[in-house]
Write an enzyme that holds these catalytic residues in place. Structure first.
Site, PDB file in Angstrom:
ATOM      1  N   CYS A   1       0.818  -1.270  -0.025  1.00 51.31           N
ATOM      2  CA  CYS A   1      -0.008  -0.048  -0.034  1.00 51.31           C
ATOM      3  C   CYS A   1       0.977   1.131   0.015  1.00 51.31           C
ATOM      4  O   CYS A   1       1.641   1.531  -1.065  1.00 51.31           O
ATOM      5  CB  CYS A   1      -1.033   0.025   1.123  1.00 51.31           C
ATOM      6  SG  CYS A   1      -2.603   0.521   0.741  1.00 51.31           S
TER       7      CYS A   1
ATOM      8  N   HIS B   1      -4.108  -4.806   0.467  1.00 52.66           N
ATOM      9  CA  HIS B   1      -3.897  -5.325   1.837  1.00 52.66           C
ATOM     10  C   HIS B   1      -4.085  -6.839   1.744  1.00 52.66           C
ATOM     11  O   HIS B   1      -5.023  -7.490   1.911  1.00 52.66           O
ATOM     12  CB  HIS B   1      -4.748  -4.898   3.050  1.00 52.66           C
ATOM     13  CG  HIS B   1      -4.686  -3.540   3.303  1.00 52.66           C
ATOM     14  ND1 HIS B   1      -5.318  -2.839   4.207  1.00 52.66           N
ATOM     15  CD2 HIS B   1      -4.092  -2.423   2.814  1.00 52.66           C
ATOM     16  CE1 HIS B   1      -4.756  -1.473   4.356  1.00 52.66           C
ATOM     17  NE2 HIS B   1      -4.228  -1.147   3.215  1.00 52.66           N
TER      18      HIS B   1
ATOM     19  N   GLU C   1      -3.275  -9.277   3.805  1.00 46.54           N
ATOM     20  CA  GLU C   1      -3.752  -9.907   4.948  1.00 46.54           C
ATOM     21  C   GLU C   1      -5.195  -9.990   5.090  1.00 46.54           C
ATOM     22  O   GLU C   1      -6.070 -10.766   5.759  1.00 46.54           O
ATOM     23  CB  GLU C   1      -3.222  -9.438   6.289  1.00 46.54           C
ATOM     24  CG  GLU C   1      -3.967  -8.126   6.847  1.00 46.54           C
ATOM     25  CD  GLU C   1      -4.223  -7.014   6.073  1.00 46.54           C
ATOM     26  OE1 GLU C   1      -5.158  -6.308   6.148  1.00 46.54           O
ATOM     27  OE2 GLU C   1      -3.553  -6.891   5.033  1.00 46.54           O
TER      28      GLU C   1
END
Length: 385
Positions: free
Chosen positions: A273, A357, A359
């Site tokens: 990011c 992202h 995760e």
């Protein structure tokens, strides 16, 4: 005199910089707050969104109309604080039904001094942001302030060019120790790893779950502040370096770009990011502000080498301009909604970055292989030495 009504009336206003005024009911903290208004299309995970440091300086409009019904619990926080300016929802659930919940969303925001507004037309606001781009907004429960005064505040504030990273970064290095997370969320294959890799994570506003996923792939992680000197980092003899997610404008933090530049080519680096945008700049590319950004848990991204499509969790308002990237930098992922750069590699410099992202808290786990690729890069690098 006026009769007291047993229910709450509309007692708070959202004034956007285009002059529109939206009346709603307040929950959480009271006061007056200014920020950039963005919309998030995730169906779940309002708690992770509230505690994601990448939302510093922003109000989040949830497009999912019904928010708050699963309450709040302390295990799903992405950081120890709430960083966003406020939460804008269509309908706030007045009762909580979830076995893990410890308090209501309103109580949680009240305690953390974050403003909320409900019972306004979030679809109309979202359409406006989509058509006109991100707008500044002021949220106020103060009846003494006129709409004009609030509009003046909105029009004279800007998020562009502000260093928001230093406000959310840790102040001193620490070893990441996971204490709260559940392992049942992911598959078992990553669990068996013994810690084999020393990773230094630059904290530009890192989410706990990113560190958690990396640790479960066998990494010992030292988290360092955003302005930590490269010489100190190299003393830790890292096998790899993570440049984390974070809020705001990547071109407003030249010191972070310099850090990334200094580390390029020394050890494998992985940017997520904000980290990905800083990599883009350090490699000679430029970043630009998007019309309304990507925020949500359902963005399709194509992995160009394999053609695989991942549904991803995203939160950013800036992107790397593909046309400005130098020779040798390969764009690996493309956002299928608008064609923007969603991932890059530069094997010669041991660099990989993704714009979302991996995760995925909250969100689907399609992007999890990115952590595996980073570990593979560290393995390759160790074999070369």
């Amino acid at each position: 005199g006026t009769v007291e009504r047993p229910w709450k009336t509309k007692d708070t206003r959202l004034v956007l910089q285009d002059g529109s005024v939206w009346n709603g009911k307040s929950f959480g903290a009271s006061g007056t707050q200014v920020g950039e208004v963005v919309f998030n299309t995730a169906m779940t995970g309002y708690q992770e969104i509230i505690t994601d440091p990448s939302y510093a300086g922003q109000f989040v409009v949830m497009t999912q109309p019904h928010i708050g019904n699963t309450g709040v619990n302390f295990e799903d926080e992405e950081s120890s604080k709430c960083h966003l300016c406020g939460l804008i929802v269509r309908s706030l659930s007045d009762r909580v039904s979830n076995w893990r919940a410890t308090q209501t969303l309103a109580e949680y925001l009240q305690k953390r001094n974050i403003m909320g507004i409900s019972y306004l037309d979030t679809r109309a606001i979202t359409r406006r942001l989509r058509n006109d781009g991100s707008l500044n907004g002021v949220l106020s429960t103060d009846a003494t302030k006129t709409d004009e005064e609030l509009l003046h505040i909105a029009q004279n504030w800007t998020i562009v060019g502000k260093d928001l990273i230093s406000g959310v970064s840790c102040t001193r290095p620490y070893e990441w120790k996971d204490t709260t997370r559940h392992e049942w969320e992911f598959s078992k294959d990553a669990k068996t790893c013994v810690p084999l890799w020393q990773v230094v994570a630059y904290d530009f506003g890192v989410k706990h779950n990113i560190l958690q996923r990396l640790a479960s792939y066998g990494c010992n992680i030292t988290v360092v502040p955003s302005n930590w000197p490269v010489s100190e980092v190299m003393k830790l003899k890292p096998d790899g370096i993570l440049f984390s997610n974070g809020p705001g404008d990547p071109s407003a933090v030249p010191y972070a770009v310099e850090t990334v530049k200094e580390l390029l080519g020394q050890v494998p680096v992985f940017g997520i990011c904000m980290g990905h945008q800083l990599l883009g700049q350090a490699l000679g590319g430029k970043t630009f502000k998007m019309k309304f950004g990507h925020h949500g848990g359902n963005h399709p991204v194509r992995h160009l080498p394999t053609g695989r499509v991942e549904i991803s969790s995203q939160n950013h308002n800036y992107a790397v301009d593909i046309a400005t990237l130098p020779e040798g930098v390969e764009v690996t992922h493309v956002n299928l909604n608008d064609g923007t750069c969603a991932g890059l590699t530069y094997p010669a410099m041991k660099v990989m970055g993704i714009q979302y992202h991996p995760e995925s808290s909250p969100g689907p786990h399609d992007a999890d292989p990115a952590f595996f690729e980073f570990v593979q890069m560290m393995i390759q690098n160790r074999l070369l030495q």
